[in-house]
Design a protein around this motif. Structure first.
Motif, PDB file in Angstrom:
ATOM      1  N   GLY A  54       1.255  -1.366  -0.619  1.00 32.48           N
ATOM      2  CA  GLY A  54      -0.105  -0.012  -0.420  1.00 32.48           C
ATOM      3  C   GLY A  54       1.079   1.892   0.156  1.00 32.48           C
ATOM      4  N   TYR A  55       0.164   2.607   0.148  1.00 30.22           N
ATOM      5  CA  TYR A  55       0.515   3.875  -0.039  1.00 30.22           C
ATOM      6  C   TYR A  55      -0.380   4.575   0.587  1.00 30.22           C
ATOM      7  N   SER A  73       0.867  26.469  18.570  1.00 32.21           N
ATOM      8  CA  SER A  73       0.821  25.090  16.870  1.00 32.21           C
ATOM      9  C   SER A  73       2.082  25.431  16.026  1.00 32.21           C
ATOM     10  N   LEU A  74       3.260  24.098  16.303  1.00 33.93           N
ATOM     11  CA  LEU A  74       4.375  24.129  15.360  1.00 33.93           C
ATOM     12  C   LEU A  74       3.541  23.717  13.337  1.00 33.93           C
ATOM     13  N   GLY A  75       2.327  23.366  13.744  1.00 39.43           N
ATOM     14  CA  GLY A  75       2.189  23.315  12.279  1.00 39.43           C
ATOM     15  C   GLY A  75       1.691  22.127  12.148  1.00 39.43           C
ATOM     16  N   LYS A  76       2.037  21.310  10.471  1.00 40.85           N
ATOM     17  CA  LYS A  76       0.579  19.804  10.190  1.00 40.85           C
ATOM     18  C   LYS A  76       2.099  19.049   9.976  1.00 40.85           C
ATOM     19  N   ALA A  77       2.206  17.764  10.206  1.00 42.96           N
ATOM     20  CA  ALA A  77       2.548  17.246   9.584  1.00 42.96           C
ATOM     21  C   ALA A  77       1.533  16.384   8.892  1.00 42.96           C
ATOM     22  N   GLU A  78       2.240  16.330   6.827  1.00 45.81           N
ATOM     23  CA  GLU A  78       1.503  15.578   6.091  1.00 45.81           C
ATOM     24  C   GLU A  78       1.758  14.306   5.949  1.00 45.81           C
ATOM     25  N   ILE A  79       1.792  12.676   6.965  1.00 44.82           N
ATOM     26  CA  ILE A  79       2.098  11.554   6.800  1.00 44.82           C
ATOM     27  C   ILE A  79       1.739  10.697   5.218  1.00 44.82           C
ATOM     28  N   SER A  80       3.231  10.155   5.542  1.00 42.94           N
ATOM     29  CA  SER A  80       2.443   9.318   3.824  1.00 42.94           C
ATOM     30  C   SER A  80       3.798   8.238   3.964  1.00 42.94           C
ATOM     31  N   GLY A  81       3.442   7.784   3.262  1.00 47.48           N
ATOM     32  CA  GLY A  81       4.891   6.937   2.693  1.00 47.48           C
ATOM     33  C   GLY A  81       4.078   5.076   2.380  1.00 47.48           C
ATOM     34  N   ALA A  82       5.103   4.856   2.143  1.00 47.47           N
ATOM     35  CA  ALA A  82       4.575   2.539   1.746  1.00 47.47           C
ATOM     36  C   ALA A  82       4.344   2.285   2.756  1.00 47.47           C
ATOM     37  N   ASN A  83       3.853   1.263   2.236  1.00 48.24           N
ATOM     38  CA  ASN A  83       3.667  -0.039   3.347  1.00 48.24           C
ATOM     39  C   ASN A  83       2.902  -1.472   3.295  1.00 48.24           C
ATOM     40  N   LEU A  84       3.349  -2.366   4.132  1.00 50.03           N
ATOM     41  CA  LEU A  84       2.803  -3.892   3.865  1.00 50.03           C
ATOM     42  C   LEU A  84       2.273  -4.659   5.053  1.00 50.03           C
ATOM     43  N   GLY A 108       5.301   0.220   8.310  1.00 51.34           N
ATOM     44  CA  GLY A 108       5.583   0.895   6.483  1.00 51.34           C
ATOM     45  C   GLY A 108       6.479   1.655   7.238  1.00 51.34           C
ATOM     46  N   ASP A 109       6.247   2.952   6.475  1.00 49.41           N
ATOM     47  CA  ASP A 109       7.379   3.871   6.176  1.00 49.41           C
ATOM     48  C   ASP A 109       6.895   5.256   5.862  1.00 49.41           C
ATOM     49  N   ILE A 110       5.501   4.908   7.401  1.00 49.22           N
ATOM     50  CA  ILE A 110       4.895   6.248   7.031  1.00 49.22           C
ATOM     51  C   ILE A 110       4.764   7.036   8.292  1.00 49.22           C
ATOM     52  N   VAL A 210       3.473  18.861  26.367  1.00 52.17           N
ATOM     53  CA  VAL A 210       2.172  17.891  26.176  1.00 52.17           C
ATOM     54  C   VAL A 210       1.690  18.767  24.554  1.00 52.17           C
ATOM     55  N   SER A 211       1.759  17.453  23.679  1.00 54.77           N
ATOM     56  CA  SER A 211       1.365  17.464  22.148  1.00 54.77           C
ATOM     57  C   SER A 211       0.214  17.021  21.828  1.00 54.77           C
ATOM     58  N   LYS A 212      -0.882  17.470  21.280  1.00 51.30           N
ATOM     59  CA  LYS A 212      -1.714  17.407  21.109  1.00 51.30           C
ATOM     60  C   LYS A 212      -1.491  16.250  19.655  1.00 51.30           C
ATOM     61  N   ALA A 213      -1.834  14.918  19.788  1.00 49.75           N
ATOM     62  CA  ALA A 213      -1.540  13.999  18.104  1.00 49.75           C
ATOM     63  C   ALA A 213      -2.992  14.223  18.008  1.00 49.75           C
ATOM     64  N   THR A 214      -2.778  13.787  16.334  1.00 49.66           N
ATOM     65  CA  THR A 214      -4.038  13.750  16.033  1.00 49.66           C
ATOM     66  C   THR A 214      -3.725  13.123  14.052  1.00 49.66           C
ATOM     67  N   PRO A 215      -3.358  12.033  14.270  1.00 49.25           N
ATOM     68  CA  PRO A 215      -3.438  11.616  13.088  1.00 49.25           C
ATOM     69  C   PRO A 215      -4.345  10.851  12.209  1.00 49.25           C
ATOM     70  N   SER A 216      -3.868  11.057  10.812  1.00 46.07           N
ATOM     71  CA  SER A 216      -5.255  10.081   9.990  1.00 46.07           C
ATOM     72  C   SER A 216      -4.583  10.578   8.380  1.00 46.07           C
ATOM     73  N   PHE A 217      -5.115   9.616   7.630  1.00 44.90           N
ATOM     74  CA  PHE A 217      -4.129   9.466   6.622  1.00 44.90           C
ATOM     75  C   PHE A 217      -5.410   8.313   5.907  1.00 44.90           C
ATOM     76  N   SER A 218      -5.310   8.170   4.469  1.00 45.21           N
ATOM     77  CA  SER A 218      -6.160   7.988   3.704  1.00 45.21           C
ATOM     78  C   SER A 218      -4.844   6.825   3.198  1.00 45.21           C
ATOM     79  N   ASN A 219      -5.194   5.014   2.851  1.00 48.22           N
ATOM     80  CA  ASN A 219      -4.614   4.530   1.973  1.00 48.22           C
ATOM     81  C   ASN A 219      -5.035   3.228   0.564  1.00 48.22           C
ATOM     82  N   VAL A 220      -3.600   3.393   0.389  1.00 48.85           N
ATOM     83  CA  VAL A 220      -4.682   2.802  -1.045  1.00 48.85           C
ATOM     84  C   VAL A 220      -3.817   0.590  -1.594  1.00 48.85           C
ATOM     85  N   LYS A 221      -4.294  -0.216  -1.790  1.00 41.96           N
ATOM     86  CA  LYS A 221      -3.488  -1.125  -1.618  1.00 41.96           C
ATOM     87  C   LYS A 221      -3.526  -2.392  -2.536  1.00 41.96           C
TER      88      LYS A 221
END
Length: 228
Positions: A54-55, A73-84, A108-110, A210-221
């Motif tokens: 997947g990616y 607020s430090l900004g927004k991390a746009e997490i992405s990457g390949a995965n199995l 993987g490497d997300i 303290v940091s507030k984490a809000t991870p979300s992402f799409s994945n195609v496989k």
């Protein structure tokens, strides 16, 4: 004697005439037999296991720090990457409907890095996820299944603030759509789209940060399944 023979002849000729114009039994038309529709064989039912490449893309992790009661607020991390992903499940089939649970593990490497100041770096990384999903599908053809995905998952993440790493876990949901095409009686090809959201989690970087984490992402496989 001649009169008797004449009367007998007249009587014999009258019998067929009376039958020709007399009572005839009604003709009863037979009703057509009902057509029985045979459901498709349960060719999709049973246990299976598989794997998929997947990616991940479209990630969104709003990085915010709370230092001594002051939110920054430090900004927004746009997490992405390949995965199995590896997966195993079981399906039941009733006519054209197919439904069943699936357990999957994805790693993987997300990740994404964020330079929030000169010489200062923040990184958000998805180490792995474990998900329990329900897949409900409909056979468009005997060899092609279209299905929806909905489930719960737990993710393992790492935050890195200027070289200081903090691991944390978060629960979330996963939804998606997929299609599966039989290649042989037991082997099939899959294509899926999934969206994962893990809500908000407080991550303690330091005792007063303290940091507030809000991870979300799409994945195609794309993957393969083997039916037992």
């Amino acid at each position: 004697m001649r009169s008797l023979l004449f009367a007998t002849g007249i009587a014999l000729l009258a019998v067929p005439a009376a039958q020709a114009g007399g009572y005839a039994a009604p003709v009863v038309e037979a009703e057509p037999l009902p057509v029985s529709v045979t459901p498709p064989p349960a060719a999709w039912q049973g246990g299976y296991a598989g794997a998929a490449l997947g990616y991940a893309f479209g990630g969104d992790d709003e990085i915010g720090l709370n230092m001594t009661g002051r939110a920054t607020s430090l900004g927004k991390a746009e997490i992405s990457g390949a995965n199995l992903s590896v997966r195993a499940g079981y399906r039941w089939q009733r006519d054209r409907w197919v439904v069943g649970p699936e357990l999957s593990y994805t790693a993987g490497d997300i990740k994404d890095e964020l330079d929030y100041a000169t010489g200062r770096r923040f990184e958000s990384q998805v180490n792995h996820t474990i998900a329990l999903k329900l897949k409900t599908g409909y056979l468009m053809r005997p060899d092609m299944l279209v299905y929806g995905i909905a489930g719960w998952q737990k993710g393992d993440f790492t935050y890195d603030l200027d070289g200081v790493e903090r691991d944390y876990d978060a629960d979330g949901y996963v939804v998606g759509l997929g299609v599966e095409k039989k290649l042989t009686e037991r082997l099939s090809l899959t294509g899926e789209y999934e969206y994962s959201d893990f809500g908000r989690t407080d991550v303690e970087i330091f005792s007063d940060v303290v940091s507030k984490a809000t991870p979300s992402f799409s994945n195609v496989k794309m993957g393969l399944n083997f039916r037992f």
